[in-house]
Design an enzyme around this catalytic site. Structure first.
Site, short mmCIF file in Angstrom:
data_model
loop_
_atom_site.label_atom_id
_atom_site.label_comp_id
_atom_site.label_asym_id
_atom_site.label_seq_id
_atom_site.Cartn_x
_atom_site.Cartn_y
_atom_site.Cartn_z
N ASP A 54 0.70 -1.12 0.14
CA ASP A 54 0.09 0.05 0.04
C ASP A 54 0.95 1.36 0.05
OD1 ASP A 54 0.77 -0.17 2.41
OD2 ASP A 54 -1.13 -0.11 3.67
N SER A 55 2.06 0.93 0.24
CA SER A 55 3.07 2.31 -0.11
C SER A 55 2.65 2.74 -1.64
CB SER A 55 4.53 1.71 0.01
OG SER A 55 4.56 0.73 -0.76
N ASP A 93 -1.08 -6.00 -0.22
CA ASP A 93 -1.35 -5.65 0.84
C ASP A 93 -2.81 -5.18 1.10
OD1 ASP A 93 0.25 -4.94 3.22
OD2 ASP A 93 1.29 -3.16 2.06
N GLU A 191 9.23 -4.09 10.45
CA GLU A 191 9.57 -2.61 9.85
C GLU A 191 10.39 -1.97 10.96
OE1 GLU A 191 6.80 -0.90 7.32
OE2 GLU A 191 8.17 1.05 7.09
O1 KIV Z 1 3.43 -1.24 1.61
C1 KIV Z 1 4.84 -1.44 1.79
O2 KIV Z 1 5.59 -1.22 0.69
C2 KIV Z 1 5.02 -2.13 2.86
C3 KIV Z 1 6.52 -2.45 3.02
C4 KIV Z 1 7.17 -1.42 3.74
C5 KIV Z 1 6.85 -3.65 3.73
O3 KIV Z 1 4.65 -2.78 3.71
#
Ligand code: KIV
Length: 268
Positions: A54-55, A93, A191
């Site tokens: 979700d980044s 995610d 994290e």
């Molecule tokens: O959404 C994402 O990129 C993540 C990473 C930080 C593991 O959850």
């Protein structure tokens, strides 16, 4: 460029079982991807696990946090990554707005993601999410846990920081990791966890701990691709090794192109 004709090696399809069994054998290499070409390149590079994180909200969609990301956005990006048909395990995610809703809803959404072809979903949280994770795993949904810094809770937490430096917080993280394992997850992302605490977690649990900003004492590493490729517009976290400077290359290419066009030097 015809990305789809790049030669594939004879790598086998990576499953959640493969990831689990890699613990103690060799470190797991994971990155995020949100689009087709990045997924193709990551897969061709032999990456084990591709996370449609979700980044995407901060790296691609211009939000200041991951909180506004919806399941529809996740599905849109997951579909592009899955079209690359990677050998890597693709994990999607569950965004903030979904993972906090009732468990039947989360199951419906997770099923949709698995039916699209993803190998697993990822859920942020420790013991407080154990029932939800167990419920999904019992229903046949592979789940990747995520402890330590939880970007979806940044509004509660207030700021990005290292977790597990105090004895009390280290103990809470060990319990969170055990909870992730107990609920049947095949692996756990950690994290921004203190490196010594991360090493303790790795030794304590029987599933792989895949770290981001946790130092080398993990069973694998994951990085946000935009950070490691120099493609982001924000400052990169200090723990990230930047392997390329794609943002600068893109800007220079646009400048060169613009110059050629406005000088009437565009090649025939
Ligand atoms: O959404 C994402 O990129 C993540 C990473 C930080 C593991 O959850």
């Amino acid at each position: 460029m015809t990305l789809w004709v790049l030669a594939k090696d004879d790598r086998v399809k990576i499953t959640t079982k493969t990831i689990r069994e890699l613990k103690g054998i060799r470190p797991i290499a994971a990155v995020t991807a949100y689009d087709f070409p990045t997924a193709v390149h990551a897969d061709e590079a032999g990456i084990d696990l591709i996370l449609v994180g979700d980044s995407v909200g901060t790296t691609v969609l211009g939000y200041s946090s991951t909180v506004p990301v919806t399941i529809e956005m996740m599905e849109h990006h997951a579909a592009a990554v899955l079209r690359a048909v990677p050998d890597a395990l693709v994990v999607v995610d569950l965004p903030f707005g979904e993972a906090s809703l009732d468990r039947d809803h989360v199951l419906r959404v997770s099923r949709r993601i698995i039916q699209m072809g993803a190998g697993a979903v990822k859920i942020e949280g420790g013991a407080e999410q154990e029932d939800l994770r167990s419920f999904l795993v019992d229903a046949g949904i592979p789940v990747l846990g995520h402890i330590g810094l939880l970007p979806q809770r940044i509004q509660v937490e207030g700021n990005y920081r290292k977790f597990g430096r105090s004895e009390e917080e280290a103990e809470a993280l060990l319990e969170a990791a055990e909870s992730v394992e107990r609920s049947g997850c095949f692996a756990c992302v950690g994290e921004m966890i203190d490196a010594d605490t991360a090493g303790e977690i790795r030794d304590r649990i029987g599933i792989p701990l895949i770290g981001i900003g946790c130092g080398p004492s993990c069973d694998g590493q994951i990085l946000v691709s935009h950070d490691m490729l120099g493609l982001g517009t924000e400052k990169v976290p200090s723990f990230v090794k930047v392997y390329a400077d794609l943002g600068r290359q893109i800007r220079q290419s646009f400048e060169e192109y613009r110059e050629e066009v406005i000088q009437n030097q565009f090649p025939s």
